[in-house]
Design a protein around this motif. Sequence first.
Motif, short mmCIF file in Angstrom:
data_model
loop_
_atom_site.label_atom_id
_atom_site.label_comp_id
_atom_site.label_asym_id
_atom_site.label_seq_id
_atom_site.Cartn_x
_atom_site.Cartn_y
_atom_site.Cartn_z
N LEU A 35 -6.19 1.26 -4.06
CA LEU A 35 -6.27 1.62 -2.77
C LEU A 35 -7.66 1.58 -2.28
O LEU A 35 -7.88 1.17 -1.12
CB LEU A 35 -5.91 3.22 -2.64
N LYS A 72 -5.85 4.24 -7.83
CA LYS A 72 -6.90 4.83 -6.91
C LYS A 72 -7.67 3.56 -6.46
O LYS A 72 -8.32 3.36 -5.43
CB LYS A 72 -7.73 5.74 -7.26
N LYS A 82 0.82 4.56 -2.78
CA LYS A 82 0.62 5.71 -2.50
C LYS A 82 1.54 6.60 -3.13
O LYS A 82 1.37 7.70 -3.55
CB LYS A 82 0.39 6.06 -0.97
N ILE A 122 0.90 -1.06 -0.01
CA ILE A 122 0.01 0.07 0.06
C ILE A 122 1.00 1.15 -0.09
O ILE A 122 0.41 2.27 -0.74
CB ILE A 122 -1.18 0.01 1.18
N ASP A 123 1.92 1.09 0.59
CA ASP A 123 2.64 2.54 0.73
C ASP A 123 3.42 2.71 -0.72
O ASP A 123 3.52 3.82 -1.06
CB ASP A 123 3.95 2.46 1.88
N LEU A 131 0.92 6.81 -6.70
CA LEU A 131 0.07 7.72 -7.06
C LEU A 131 0.27 9.49 -7.05
O LEU A 131 0.04 10.12 -7.73
CB LEU A 131 -1.20 7.49 -6.18
N GLU A 132 1.18 9.61 -5.82
CA GLU A 132 1.60 10.85 -5.86
C GLU A 132 2.42 11.21 -6.98
O GLU A 132 2.34 12.47 -7.47
CB GLU A 132 2.37 11.12 -4.33
#
Length: 64
Positions: A57, A54, A15, A11-12, A18-19
Amino acid sequence: MKMDEIRQLNIDEVKIRLEDAQEEMENLRFLHSTHQLDNPLRIRMLRKDIARLKTVLQESELGA
């Protein structure tokens, strides 16, 4: 990036990617508005990658 590749990430990492993708999208939109973008299809591909990230997530939040 394919869904299988994204689902293998933790998950990290999702993220972080995604950023990075959102920041790149911002830069591409700026270049596109100033007519300096070489490959306008990159915006479409990046938008789909952001949606995939997304989705993964959201799936992880609902599954947890």
